[in-house]
Design a protein around this motif. Structure first.
Motif, PDB file in Angstrom:
ATOM      1  N   ALA A 478       0.433  -1.106   0.075  1.00 55.57           N
ATOM      2  CA  ALA A 478       0.034   0.136  -0.231  1.00 55.57           C
ATOM      3  C   ALA A 478       1.065   1.413   0.141  1.00 55.57           C
ATOM      4  O   ALA A 478       1.925   1.503   0.124  1.00 55.57           O
ATOM      5  CB  ALA A 478      -1.075  -0.061   1.184  1.00 55.57           C
ATOM      6  N   ASP A 479       0.400   2.867  -0.451  1.00 58.36           N
ATOM      7  CA  ASP A 479       1.454   3.697  -0.410  1.00 58.36           C
ATOM      8  C   ASP A 479       1.461   3.973   1.258  1.00 58.36           C
ATOM      9  O   ASP A 479       2.338   4.125   1.558  1.00 58.36           O
ATOM     10  CB  ASP A 479      -0.180   4.665  -0.980  1.00 58.36           C
ATOM     11  CG  ASP A 479      -0.101   4.174  -2.349  1.00 58.36           C
ATOM     12  OD1 ASP A 479       1.048   5.135  -2.935  1.00 58.36           O
ATOM     13  OD2 ASP A 479      -0.811   4.480  -2.984  1.00 58.36           O
ATOM     14  N   ILE A 480       0.259   4.181   2.376  1.00 58.92           N
ATOM     15  CA  ILE A 480       0.522   3.658   3.325  1.00 58.92           C
ATOM     16  C   ILE A 480      -0.020   2.841   3.737  1.00 58.92           C
ATOM     17  O   ILE A 480      -1.220   1.877   4.032  1.00 58.92           O
ATOM     18  CB  ILE A 480      -0.599   4.893   4.059  1.00 58.92           C
ATOM     19  CG1 ILE A 480      -0.145   6.500   2.720  1.00 58.92           C
ATOM     20  CG2 ILE A 480       0.279   4.790   5.478  1.00 58.92           C
ATOM     21  CD1 ILE A 480      -0.802   7.581   3.470  1.00 58.92           C
ATOM     22  N   GLY A 481       0.802   1.411   4.450  1.00 64.06           N
ATOM     23  CA  GLY A 481       0.640   0.626   4.887  1.00 64.06           C
ATOM     24  C   GLY A 481       0.776   0.349   7.053  1.00 64.06           C
ATOM     25  O   GLY A 481       1.718   0.319   7.412  1.00 64.06           O
ATOM     26  N   LEU A 482      -0.409   0.099   7.323  1.00 64.74           N
ATOM     27  CA  LEU A 482      -0.770   0.397   8.991  1.00 64.74           C
ATOM     28  C   LEU A 482      -0.863  -0.882   9.312  1.00 64.74           C
ATOM     29  O   LEU A 482      -1.616  -1.913   9.249  1.00 64.74           O
ATOM     30  CB  LEU A 482      -1.812   0.832   9.304  1.00 64.74           C
ATOM     31  CG  LEU A 482      -1.353   2.784   7.952  1.00 64.74           C
ATOM     32  CD1 LEU A 482      -3.116   2.919   8.749  1.00 64.74           C
ATOM     33  CD2 LEU A 482      -0.734   3.731   8.892  1.00 64.74           C
ATOM     34  N   LYS A 483       0.073  -1.429   9.821  1.00 68.50           N
ATOM     35  CA  LYS A 483       0.902  -3.115  11.173  1.00 68.50           C
ATOM     36  C   LYS A 483       0.446  -2.636  12.240  1.00 68.50           C
ATOM     37  O   LYS A 483       0.857  -1.822  13.368  1.00 68.50           O
ATOM     38  CB  LYS A 483       1.943  -3.378  11.084  1.00 68.50           C
ATOM     39  CG  LYS A 483       2.228  -4.968  12.258  1.00 68.50           C
ATOM     40  CD  LYS A 483       3.267  -5.191  10.813  1.00 68.50           C
ATOM     41  CE  LYS A 483       4.761  -4.927  12.181  1.00 68.50           C
ATOM     42  NZ  LYS A 483       6.442  -5.217  11.541  1.00 68.50           N
ATOM     43  N   GLY A 484      -1.160  -3.257  13.039  1.00 69.65           N
ATOM     44  CA  GLY A 484      -1.598  -3.337  13.925  1.00 69.65           C
ATOM     45  C   GLY A 484      -0.526  -3.394  15.069  1.00 69.65           C
ATOM     46  O   GLY A 484       0.019  -4.754  15.005  1.00 69.65           O
ATOM     47  N   GLN A 485      -0.314  -2.572  15.935  1.00 70.88           N
ATOM     48  CA  GLN A 485       0.864  -3.169  17.783  1.00 70.88           C
ATOM     49  C   GLN A 485      -0.028  -1.973  18.542  1.00 70.88           C
ATOM     50  O   GLN A 485      -0.756  -1.380  18.361  1.00 70.88           O
ATOM     51  CB  GLN A 485       2.249  -2.664  17.326  1.00 70.88           C
ATOM     52  CG  GLN A 485       2.480  -1.311  16.625  1.00 70.88           C
ATOM     53  CD  GLN A 485       4.247  -1.635  16.632  1.00 70.88           C
ATOM     54  OE1 GLN A 485       4.925  -0.745  16.759  1.00 70.88           O
ATOM     55  NE2 GLN A 485       4.469  -2.982  15.687  1.00 70.88           N
ATOM     56  N   ILE A 486       0.477  -2.646  19.946  1.00 72.80           N
ATOM     57  CA  ILE A 486       0.565  -1.476  21.012  1.00 72.80           C
ATOM     58  C   ILE A 486       2.024  -0.244  20.922  1.00 72.80           C
ATOM     59  O   ILE A 486       2.649  -1.225  21.022  1.00 72.80           O
ATOM     60  CB  ILE A 486       0.139  -2.729  22.709  1.00 72.80           C
ATOM     61  CG1 ILE A 486      -1.144  -3.065  22.275  1.00 72.80           C
ATOM     62  CG2 ILE A 486       0.026  -1.226  23.503  1.00 72.80           C
ATOM     63  CD1 ILE A 486      -2.636  -2.391  21.645  1.00 72.80           C
TER      64      ILE A 486
END
Length: 564
Positions: A478-486
């Motif tokens: 993705a142009d802006i990829g977001l990987k979830g974490q605390i």
């Protein structure tokens, strides 16, 4: 290289990787043990005759956490468990007594009758839930095992199934949503997908793979099936002498060790395609690594073998003939989500519409079916971008359809962020997730639509939101990829957030070729601050871009300060 030579060479390493063709079939872990003890396909009979009658508590662990997947069923996350505990608890401590269920579509046309059935299952058995996934599945939640016989009965009345929708199997096919109707189509892949399914879906010989196996087939020049991230893909091309056919790609997958697929340089005719697919999946079955689940994908075998050896083994050991050399696909000609109104080759139209991050409902599916029938269209196909496309719309009924879709929450003229945002299931239902995704993404889209309403975006900027590191939402592309974490804030508070990947993309994303996004050391964003971050980086891109430069190109050359 022959199979015997391969066995001799690899046996010298002194370490078994669990490759059937090299090391034999002795199971090396519990996952391989339960598959060897009983084929996962056999569990359906037990679900129908035993568990649906006796209930959840009657299900033994290997069926519940293993073989149920062969029929599209995973236990879902128990409500109220926060993301910080995801890695601290055992799977059985995270799970509820309800299931997620996937229904495969395999690029097929969903008729009004099929949409009515899909809607009724959601309404009657899934508390109204339904998501369009980026694998062209319909995904339900809150499913009880007691209801599965009736769900299967309804699906089968309209030719749909959950067979091998999950598990170590040939999972659902990605097929071009505009197959057979697009005016600029190179080749219609529908007969190839149908023939592969007819021959091999539910085949016990292919129901014990090292891990999942993902397939994609398209004949459209938009490259609309994300072919670079599938285990095997057939992509429409025209051979200068042999005419239309397919270019073969293998070994793509993302997750925590992303790798894009590679071309074997072969040209595959439509007649050869089912045999070639069968050859590739059997290579994975026979030579894929089974000792460690983290290495049990085709991409790891390809990394060791390389494309030259892979092609040699495919042709010599599995096909018995040499494939012709062939051309690579051209750069994509249009977006692969097919959103908007497009003329078909027969003068009718196909119309692509966007829900918000794939989330629909039983009533939405039912209403779409009613609308499709009313305007005289033939049905709907799902896309690899969490969208849907209505096919064969009479020209004089297009506006009626567009207005009707809008009224039920499906936009044919979505904002750039609604169109280009993808989100996985997230903590709401997924046992692996750490953060919320669907609601976070929807709220971010709504904010960006307001904040950037007057900003001219002449290039798409994709935003992919994932609830854990496994990249079901394809964050690295993705142009802006977001990987979830605390994450920990400056004030020392632990909150849901995301690690940021920037500048990824596929060949269908207005790029010369696919590529993985970059990570910036220390760049993490709290979920509550996501709209602020996206707005800031988009405005910075627009201010600093060079001419018609894409976001991905800019993100890879920009200094780290600009990406904060």
């Amino acid at each position: 290289m022959t199979a015997q030579a391969t066995r001799v060479r690899q046996s010298r390493t002194g370490r078994s990787n669990g490759q059937w063709a090299v090391d034999g079939r002795e199971p090396l872990n519990h996952n391989e043990e339960f598959k060897a003890e009983d084929n996962g396909l056999n569990v359906r009979e037990r679900i129908e005759k035993v568990y649906a009658r006796e209930g959840f508590d009657a299900i033994p662990a290997d069926d519940l956490h293993g073989r149920f997947r062969w029929w599209g069923l995973y236990t879902q996350r128990k409500p109220g468990i926060d993301g910080g505990r995801t890695a601290q608890l055992e799977p059985h401590e995270l799970e509820d007594r309800f299931f997620m269920l996937r229904v495969r579509s395999d690029g097929e046309l969903l008729s009004p009758a099929a949409l009515a059935v899909l809607g009724s299952i959601s309404t009657d058995f899934a508390r109204g839930t339904a998501d369009i996934t980026d694998r062209q599945n319909i995904q339900y939640h809150w499913i009880s095992v007691e209801d599965m016989p009736e769900i299967w009965r309804r699906l089968e009345t309209v030719g749909l199934e959950t067979t091998e929708a999950c598990g170590d199997t040939p999972r659902g096919f990605l097929g071009s949503p505009v197959a057979g109707v697009a005016a600029d189509e190179i080749i219609d892949p529908t007969p190839v997908i149908a023939e592969i399914k007819r021959r091999y879906l539910g085949d016990p010989e292919l129901a014990n793979l090292p891990r999942k196996f993902k397939s994609a087939i398209t004949g459209h020049p938009s490259l609309d099936v994300a072919h670079e991230i599938n285990d095997v893909s057939l992509v429409g091309v025209v051979h200068p002498e042999l005419g239309p056919g397919y270019d073969l790609w293998v070994g793509g997958a993302l997750s925590t060790t992303p790798r894009l697929a590679e071309r074997l340089g072969t040209f595959v005719t439509a007649e050869q395609a089912p045999d070639v697919w069968h050859g590739v999946i059997r290579i994975f079955r026979d030579y894929g690594y089974r000792r460690l689940r983290t290495k049990a994908r085709l991409k790891f075998l390809l990394a060791e073998w390389g494309t030259e050896k892979f092609r040699e083994v495919l042709e010599n050991e599995y096909l018995g003939y040499r494939l012709a050399d062939g051309p690579a696909p051209a750069r994509a000609t249009s977006p692969g989500d097919h959103v908007g109104v497009h003329e078909q080759k027969d003068g009718r139209s196909y119309v692509g519409a966007a829900p918000v991050v794939g989330r629909v409902s039983g009533s939405t599916l039912t209403d779409v079916g009613t609308l499709v029938e009313r305007v005289g269209a033939s049905g709907v196909r799902l896309t690899a971008h969490q969208k849907l496309v209505v096919l064969d719309v009479p020209s004089d009924r297009v506006e009626e359809l567009v207005e009707g879709l809008e009224a039920i929450g499906l936009s044919t003229r979505p904002s750039p962020f609604r169109r280009n945002t993808v989100a996985c299931t997230g903590i709401e239902f997924c046992k692996l997730a750490i953060v919320d995704t669907k609601d976070t993404a929807a709220a971010t889209i709504a904010e960006l639509e307001q904040r950037l309403a007057g900003v001219e975006l002449d290039t798409p900027i994709s935003l992919h939101v994932n609830g854990c590191p496994n990249s079901c939402a394809r964050i690295q592309t993705a142009d802006i990829g977001l990987k979830g974490q605390i994450i920990t804030t400056d004030d020392g508070e632990q909150v849901p957030g995301f690690q940021v990947h920037l500048g990824g993309g596929l060949a269908s994303d207005d790029r010369e070729e696919g590529g993985l996004g970059r990570t910036v050391r220390g760049l993490k964003v709290a979920a509550a601050d996501l709209p602020d971050y996206v707005e800031r980086v988009v405005r910075r891109f627009l201010a600093e871009r060079d001419g018609t430069e894409t976001f991905a190109t800019w993100a890879h050359r920009a200094d780290e300060e600009a990406l904060q």
